[in-house]
Design a protein around this motif. Structure first.
Motif, mmCIF file in Angstrom:
data_model
loop_
_atom_site.group_PDB
_atom_site.id
_atom_site.type_symbol
_atom_site.label_atom_id
_atom_site.label_comp_id
_atom_site.label_asym_id
_atom_site.label_seq_id
_atom_site.Cartn_x
_atom_site.Cartn_y
_atom_site.Cartn_z
ATOM 1 N N VAL A 123 -14.647 -3.227 8.647
ATOM 2 C CA VAL A 123 -14.545 -4.089 7.819
ATOM 3 C C VAL A 123 -12.647 -4.823 7.860
ATOM 4 O O VAL A 123 -12.890 -5.641 8.208
ATOM 5 C CB VAL A 123 -15.456 -3.898 6.075
ATOM 6 C CG1 VAL A 123 -14.349 -4.760 5.088
ATOM 7 C CG2 VAL A 123 -16.626 -3.818 6.565
ATOM 8 N N ILE A 124 -12.304 -3.544 7.452
ATOM 9 C CA ILE A 124 -11.566 -3.043 7.436
ATOM 10 C C ILE A 124 -10.453 -4.042 9.174
ATOM 11 O O ILE A 124 -10.015 -4.802 8.968
ATOM 12 C CB ILE A 124 -10.763 -1.970 7.094
ATOM 13 C CG1 ILE A 124 -11.172 -1.395 5.942
ATOM 14 C CG2 ILE A 124 -8.838 -1.644 7.783
ATOM 15 C CD1 ILE A 124 -10.626 -0.173 5.062
ATOM 16 N N ILE A 172 0.798 -1.324 0.218
ATOM 17 C CA ILE A 172 -0.099 0.050 -0.141
ATOM 18 C C ILE A 172 0.229 0.829 -0.058
ATOM 19 O O ILE A 172 0.257 2.457 -1.053
ATOM 20 C CB ILE A 172 -1.202 0.025 1.628
ATOM 21 C CG1 ILE A 172 -1.931 1.172 1.157
ATOM 22 C CG2 ILE A 172 -0.135 -0.124 2.576
ATOM 23 C CD1 ILE A 172 -2.974 1.004 -0.431
ATOM 24 N N LEU A 173 1.991 1.753 0.641
ATOM 25 C CA LEU A 173 3.083 2.250 0.298
ATOM 26 C C LEU A 173 3.270 2.666 -0.802
ATOM 27 O O LEU A 173 3.487 4.200 -0.991
ATOM 28 C CB LEU A 173 3.783 2.106 1.487
ATOM 29 C CG LEU A 173 3.481 1.980 3.167
ATOM 30 C CD1 LEU A 173 4.845 2.201 4.386
ATOM 31 C CD2 LEU A 173 2.665 3.397 3.028
ATOM 32 N N VAL A 174 4.147 1.769 -1.476
ATOM 33 C CA VAL A 174 4.366 2.042 -3.056
ATOM 34 C C VAL A 174 3.254 2.225 -3.396
ATOM 35 O O VAL A 174 3.484 2.965 -4.398
ATOM 36 C CB VAL A 174 4.868 0.234 -3.201
ATOM 37 C CG1 VAL A 174 5.753 0.507 -4.747
ATOM 38 C CG2 VAL A 174 6.152 0.113 -2.241
ATOM 39 N N LEU A 221 -8.146 2.290 -2.308
ATOM 40 C CA LEU A 221 -7.897 2.605 -1.782
ATOM 41 C C LEU A 221 -6.231 3.768 -1.883
ATOM 42 O O LEU A 221 -6.916 4.711 -1.561
ATOM 43 C CB LEU A 221 -7.418 2.031 -0.130
ATOM 44 C CG LEU A 221 -8.278 1.361 0.435
ATOM 45 C CD1 LEU A 221 -8.316 0.991 1.431
ATOM 46 C CD2 LEU A 221 -9.902 2.860 0.911
ATOM 47 N N ALA A 222 -5.763 3.210 -3.552
ATOM 48 C CA ALA A 222 -4.794 4.330 -3.488
ATOM 49 C C ALA A 222 -5.387 4.420 -4.437
ATOM 50 O O ALA A 222 -4.753 5.567 -5.310
ATOM 51 C CB ALA A 222 -3.295 3.021 -3.380
ATOM 52 N N ALA A 252 -2.598 1.487 7.867
ATOM 53 C CA ALA A 252 -2.551 2.328 6.273
ATOM 54 C C ALA A 252 -4.410 2.740 6.369
ATOM 55 O O ALA A 252 -4.506 3.517 5.346
ATOM 56 C CB ALA A 252 -1.819 1.439 5.856
ATOM 57 N N TYR A 253 -4.600 1.620 6.237
ATOM 58 C CA TYR A 253 -6.150 1.731 5.091
ATOM 59 C C TYR A 253 -6.931 2.273 6.383
ATOM 60 O O TYR A 253 -7.733 3.186 5.761
ATOM 61 C CB TYR A 253 -6.610 0.131 5.166
ATOM 62 C CG TYR A 253 -5.672 -0.889 4.141
ATOM 63 C CD1 TYR A 253 -5.197 -0.339 3.811
ATOM 64 C CD2 TYR A 253 -6.818 -2.156 4.096
ATOM 65 C CE1 TYR A 253 -4.346 -1.217 2.263
ATOM 66 C CE2 TYR A 253 -6.157 -3.329 2.753
ATOM 67 C CZ TYR A 253 -4.750 -2.466 2.417
ATOM 68 O OH TYR A 253 -4.707 -3.988 1.410
ATOM 69 N N LEU A 254 -7.010 1.886 7.410
ATOM 70 C CA LEU A 254 -8.115 3.099 8.554
ATOM 71 C C LEU A 254 -6.941 4.276 7.892
ATOM 72 O O LEU A 254 -8.083 5.319 8.068
ATOM 73 C CB LEU A 254 -7.548 2.521 9.725
ATOM 74 C CG LEU A 254 -8.492 1.429 9.998
ATOM 75 C CD1 LEU A 254 -8.251 1.424 11.747
ATOM 76 C CD2 LEU A 254 -10.216 1.320 9.693
ATOM 77 N N ALA A 255 -5.963 4.475 7.686
ATOM 78 C CA ALA A 255 -5.920 6.013 7.691
ATOM 79 C C ALA A 255 -6.048 6.661 7.003
ATOM 80 O O ALA A 255 -6.382 8.049 6.915
ATOM 81 C CB ALA A 255 -4.011 6.575 7.608
#
Length: 321
Positions: free
Chosen positions: A226-227, A154-156, A200-201, A238-241
């Motif tokens: 859900v997350i 996710i960061l990439v 998300l990205a 990361a997803y929640l942020a």
């Protein structure tokens, strides 16, 4: 991914701004016996970042020295660190924070998440350029070497700075994303993080807001829940942020600031970095949301959890001027 709220606490000087006078005031605050910390606080909090950059240039011309180096000889501890943060250009500061989060023992994943999940495409591209100039390596390469698993993915993805920022929204794609997220999470045993990663990205802010609303309507479950149930660890954070920032930027950062100060000990570095980062963007809105969520004024919360001149400068930055 710029926030839709745009009232900061630091607005800087208006037409009366005079970088020569400000540089002279900095010099006066540091010359002779002792240091006038009160004057330094007023100068830093009373000017916006662009004005501080002009003051730095003027100071070097007038006195033949770097303002940052002069302050380093006069100050110490968190107060010095906060002053240095305020004198960095904005995207340079982001790059510096990302590098600091990865150097040394252990990686501060939460800071990587906070920075990369809350920047626009153009900001991400500038951060990458500044990072390469500062540290001689690619941001993506360093993140890959310092993280692992789905968090790395996710960061990439976020580092690509390729989120759709168009205003146009396709309702068919919104509906398909809702279905894809459901099938990748709740519907099956195990979670297909690649689907969450893509949505998300890649999708735009307005699009994602519609996805989250429709998901709740169709599946009677908030996407955050859900997350929380389908993922874990840093990937979940990361997803929640991303979701929380998309939904309500001030509420997201109010929660981040609260977490810096809750429990025993204050996470001073993270606290300072968030305050500096948001001071000209939406810190006034964040302060109002903080009061709404935690029934305490943000400047008061910071004053109760910090000390010395560091506290005075932080409190000044969180009070609208």
């Amino acid at each position: 991914m710029a926030a839709s709220y745009c009232e900061g606490t630091v607005r800087g000087c208006g037409p009366e701004f005079n970088p020569e006078h400000a540089a002279q005031a900095f010099h006066k605050a540091m010359k002779g016996f002792g240091t006038d910390e009160k004057a330094i606080i007023k100068l830093l909090a009373g000017h916006c970042n662009d004005q501080r950059q002009e003051i730095k240039k003027k100071f070097k011309v007038m006195f033949g020295a770097n303002l940052e180096e002069e302050l380093k000889g006069e100050l110490s501890g968190h107060f010095l660190e906060l002053c240095q943060y305020l004198l960095m250009p904005s995207r340079y500061f982001d790059a510096w924070c990302l590098h600091k989060a990865m150097k040394g023992i252990g990686t501060k994943e939460i800071r990587l998440i906070e920075i990369l999940s809350t920047k626009s495409n153009s900001e991400i591209q500038t951060i990458k350029t500044e990072y390469k100039k500062l540290f001689g390596s690619e941001l993506e390469s360093d993140v890959v070497s310092e993280t692992s698993g789905h968090l790395r993915h996710i960061l990439v993805s976020l580092i690509q700075g390729n989120r759709n920022e168009e205003q146009y929204m396709n309702s068919d794609i919104v509906r398909q994303d809702v279905q894809d997220l459901y099938e990748a999470g709740e519907k099956v045993l195990g979670t297909d993080e690649a689907v969450f990663n893509k949505v998300l990205a890649l999708r735009g802010v307005g699009h994602l807001q519609e996805v989250f609303k429709l998901y709740r309507q169709e599946h009677q479950q908030d996407i955050e829940a859900v997350i929380a149930s389908e993922t874990s660890g840093d990937t979940k954070e990361a997803y929640l942020a991303i979701v929380k920032f998309i939904k309500d930027p001030p509420a997201y950062f109010a929660e981040c600031l609260y977490k810096c100060m809750e429990g025993l000990g204050t996470k001073d570095e993270r606290l300072m970095q968030i305050v500096v980062d948001r001071s000209e963007l939406d810190l006034k809105d964040i302060g109002e949301k903080y009061m709404e969520m935690y029934k305490k004024a943000l400047p008061t919360a910071i004053a109760d959890d910090t000390s010395g001149d560091y506290r005075k400068l932080l409190v000044r930055l969180t009070n609208p001027n």
